[in-house]
Design an enzyme around this catalytic site. Structure first.
Site, PDB file in Angstrom:
ATOM      1  N   ASN A 156       0.815  -1.223   0.000  1.00  0.00           N
ATOM      2  CA  ASN A 156       0.000   0.000   0.000  1.00  0.00           C
ATOM      3  C   ASN A 156       0.845   1.268   0.000  1.00  0.00           C
ATOM      4  OD1 ASN A 156      -2.426   1.801   1.003  1.00  0.00           O
ATOM      5  ND2 ASN A 156      -0.788   2.023   2.518  1.00  0.00           N
ATOM      6  N   TYR A 203       2.796   9.156 -11.614  1.00  0.00           N
ATOM      7  CA  TYR A 203       1.869   8.405 -10.759  1.00  0.00           C
ATOM      8  C   TYR A 203       0.999   7.486 -11.618  1.00  0.00           C
ATOM      9  CZ  TYR A 203      -1.694   7.596  -7.105  1.00  0.00           C
ATOM     10  OH  TYR A 203      -2.555   7.021  -6.205  1.00  0.00           O
ATOM     11  N   THR A 233      -7.736  10.777   3.030  1.00  0.00           N
ATOM     12  CA  THR A 233      -6.544  10.358   3.774  1.00  0.00           C
ATOM     13  C   THR A 233      -5.658  11.590   3.947  1.00  0.00           C
ATOM     14  OG1 THR A 233      -5.206   9.926   1.806  1.00  0.00           O
ATOM     15  CG2 THR A 233      -6.579   8.106   2.586  1.00  0.00           C
TER      16      THR A 233
HETATM   17  P1  NAD Z   1      -0.991   8.668   2.894  1.00  0.00           P
HETATM   18  O1  NAD Z   1       0.162   9.547   2.544  1.00  0.00           O
HETATM   19  O2  NAD Z   1      -2.129   9.278   3.616  1.00  0.00           O
HETATM   20  O3  NAD Z   1      -0.447   7.409   3.692  1.00  0.00           O
HETATM   21  C1  NAD Z   1       0.627   6.703   3.130  1.00  0.00           C
HETATM   22  C2  NAD Z   1       1.405   5.965   4.193  1.00  0.00           C
HETATM   23  O4  NAD Z   1       2.536   5.368   3.520  1.00  0.00           O
HETATM   24  C3  NAD Z   1       1.970   6.874   5.279  1.00  0.00           C
HETATM   25  O5  NAD Z   1       1.823   6.274   6.542  1.00  0.00           O
HETATM   26  C4  NAD Z   1       3.433   7.034   4.897  1.00  0.00           C
HETATM   27  O6  NAD Z   1       4.291   7.265   6.013  1.00  0.00           O
HETATM   28  C5  NAD Z   1       3.726   5.704   4.218  1.00  0.00           C
HETATM   29  N1  NAD Z   1       4.856   5.757   3.271  1.00  0.00           N
HETATM   30  C6  NAD Z   1       5.112   6.726   2.360  1.00  0.00           C
HETATM   31  N2  NAD Z   1       6.243   6.439   1.695  1.00  0.00           N
HETATM   32  C7  NAD Z   1       6.688   5.253   2.201  1.00  0.00           C
HETATM   33  C8  NAD Z   1       7.816   4.445   1.925  1.00  0.00           C
HETATM   34  N3  NAD Z   1       8.728   4.787   1.022  1.00  0.00           N
HETATM   35  N4  NAD Z   1       7.951   3.280   2.613  1.00  0.00           N
HETATM   36  C9  NAD Z   1       7.050   2.930   3.558  1.00  0.00           C
HETATM   37  N5  NAD Z   1       5.981   3.671   3.872  1.00  0.00           N
HETATM   38  C10 NAD Z   1       5.808   4.822   3.207  1.00  0.00           C
HETATM   39  O7  NAD Z   1      -1.482   8.035   1.495  1.00  0.00           O
HETATM   40  P2  NAD Z   1      -2.898   7.341   1.134  1.00  0.00           P
HETATM   41  O8  NAD Z   1      -3.743   8.350   0.486  1.00  0.00           O
HETATM   42  O9  NAD Z   1      -3.389   6.572   2.287  1.00  0.00           O
HETATM   43  O10 NAD Z   1      -2.422   6.340  -0.021  1.00  0.00           O
HETATM   44  C11 NAD Z   1      -2.106   4.983   0.257  1.00  0.00           C
HETATM   45  C12 NAD Z   1      -2.029   4.219  -1.048  1.00  0.00           C
HETATM   46  O11 NAD Z   1      -3.295   4.313  -1.701  1.00  0.00           O
HETATM   47  C13 NAD Z   1      -0.998   4.769  -2.033  1.00  0.00           C
HETATM   48  O12 NAD Z   1      -0.409   3.714  -2.739  1.00  0.00           O
HETATM   49  C14 NAD Z   1      -1.846   5.625  -2.959  1.00  0.00           C
HETATM   50  O13 NAD Z   1      -1.278   5.767  -4.227  1.00  0.00           O
HETATM   51  C15 NAD Z   1      -3.123   4.804  -3.007  1.00  0.00           C
HETATM   52  N6  NAD Z   1      -4.291   5.579  -3.411  1.00  0.00           N
HETATM   53  C16 NAD Z   1      -4.760   6.583  -2.619  1.00  0.00           C
HETATM   54  C17 NAD Z   1      -5.897   7.282  -3.031  1.00  0.00           C
HETATM   55  C18 NAD Z   1      -6.512   8.380  -2.196  1.00  0.00           C
HETATM   56  O14 NAD Z   1      -7.442   9.047  -2.670  1.00  0.00           O
HETATM   57  N7  NAD Z   1      -6.077   8.593  -0.979  1.00  0.00           N
HETATM   58  C19 NAD Z   1      -6.510   6.965  -4.244  1.00  0.00           C
HETATM   59  C20 NAD Z   1      -5.999   5.939  -5.023  1.00  0.00           C
HETATM   60  C21 NAD Z   1      -4.887   5.242  -4.581  1.00  0.00           C
END
Ligand code: NAD
Length: 265
Positions: A104, A172, A207
C-alpha cells in the site's frame, strides 16, 4: 472425522483471518491504516511496515489494544532495498511465515507538466510506488512460496486505468498502470505456488495525502463521482479482507475498482 464428513465452510468461515499474519506497507496512516484495521477486525495479526516509525508504533499499539492481536511496527522504507531485505529477514526469524502482503505504501507527488517534469521526480515516484511493491514481493514472497499459500494485494489507483485533467503527475499514472501489469504477471508466475495476487484501484479516499486536494476541489470533485462522495474506511477494508481471505481463493490477477463509479463512464 474424514474429509468427506467435514462440514463445508460457511461464508463467515471463508472471510475469517484468524491465525493469519499480514504485512501492510504504509499501514500507519490513510488507506493502509483502514486496511490494517479491517484485517485485524477479521482476526489477522499485523506488521505495520511504514517509513514513519512513530505513527506506525501508535497504529500497532491501537490494534493490539482494540483487537487483542499481535501487532508490531517495523520501520521500513519500501524504496530502500536494504530495508526491505531486513524486513523479510525479521519476519522469517520472528514468525517463520507470512500469509498476507498488502503493498500500500505510496506517494502522490511531486508532479509537474509532462514536458517539464524532472527526471528526479519521475524516478522517485517509480521507485516508491512501483519498485517498492516489487522489492516487497521479491523479499517477502519466498515465505509464501515455502508454505505454498499466500495473498498479495497491491494498492493501485483509478489513475493507473484512466488519465486525468485534475492532477499533473504522469509518473503516478505510469507507476500505478505498471503495478496493475505487475499484478497480472506475478499472479501467473506464482499461481503454481498457491499465491493469489490482486490489486485494488481506489478512487478518491479521504486520507492525509489526499485531504488537501479533496477539500480544495470541493463539490467540483464530486461531479466526477456518480455516488457524489469520496471513499472512507468502510469502503475499502471489506474489499481488502475479501482479497486476503479464503473467500477469494479462485480470484487472481484481477484489479477491483473501488471508486464510487468514477470510471464507469
Ligand atoms: P498517505 O500519505 O495518507 O499514507 C501513506 C502511508 O505510507 C503513510 O503512513 C506514509 O508514512 C507511508 N509511506 C510513504 N512512503 C513510504 C515508503 N517509502 N515506505 C514505507 N511507507 C511509506 O497516502 P494514502 O492516500 O493513504 O495512499 C495509500 C495508497 O493508496 C498509495 O499507494 C496511494 O497511491 C493509493 N491511493 C490513494 C488514493 C486516495 O485518494 N487517498 C486513491 C488511489 C490510490
Amino acid at each position: 472425522m474424514s474429509n468427506s464428513m467435514r462440514e463445508p465452510p460457511t461464508a463467515m468461515d471463508l472471510f475469517s483471518l484468524g491465525g493469519r499474519l499480514a504485512v501492510v506497507t504504509g499501514g500507519a496512516k490513510g488507506i493502509g491504516r483502514y486496511i490494517a484495521e479491517g484485517l485485524a477486525e477479521a482476526g489477522a495479526d499485523l506488521i505495520i511496515a511504514d517509513i514513519d516509525a512513530e505513527t506506525g508504533a501508535t497504529a500497532a499499539q491501537h490494534l493490539r489494544d482494540a483487537y487483542g492481536i499481535i501487532a508490531q511496527s517495523v520501520r521500513t522504507d519500501v524504496s530502500d532495498e536494504a530495508d526491505v531485505i531486513a524486513l523479510g529477514e525479521r519476519i522469517s526469524q520472528e514468525h517463520g511465515k507470512l500469509d498476507i502482503l498488502v503493498n500500500n505504501a505510496g506517494i502522490l507527488g511531486p508532479g509537474g507538466p509532462p514536458e517539464s517534469l524532472s527526471l528526479a521526480s519521475w524516478e522517485r515516484m517509480i521507485r516508491v510506488d512501483l519498485t517498492g511493491p516489487f522489492l516487497c514481493c521479491r523479499e517477502l514472497g519466498p515465505l509464501m512460496i515455502a508454505q505454498k499459500a499466500g495473498k498479495i494485494i497491491n494498492i493501485a489507483s483509478i489513475y493507473g486505468l484512466v488519465g486525468s485533467e485534475l492532477i499533473d503527475v504522469i509518473s503516478y499514472h505510469a507507476a500505478k498502470a505498471g503495478l496493475i501489469g505487475f499484478t497480472k504477471d506475478l499472479a501467473l508466475k506464482w499461481v503454481e505456488h498457491g499465491i493469489c495476487v490482486n490489486s485494488i484501484a481506489p478512487g478518491y479516499f479521504l486520507t492525509p495525502a489526499a485531504e488537501r486536494g479533496i477539500r480544495e476541489r470541493g463539490d467540483s470533485l464530486l461531479e466526477y463521482i456518480p455516488m457524489r462522495r469520496v471513499g472512507g474506511p468502510d469502503d475499502i477494508k471489506g474489499v481488502a479482507v475479501f482479497l486476503a481471505s479464503a473467500a477469494s481463493d479462485y480470484v487472481t490477477g484481477q484489479t477491483i475498482i473501488v471508486d464510487g463509479g468514477w470510471t464507469i463512464r
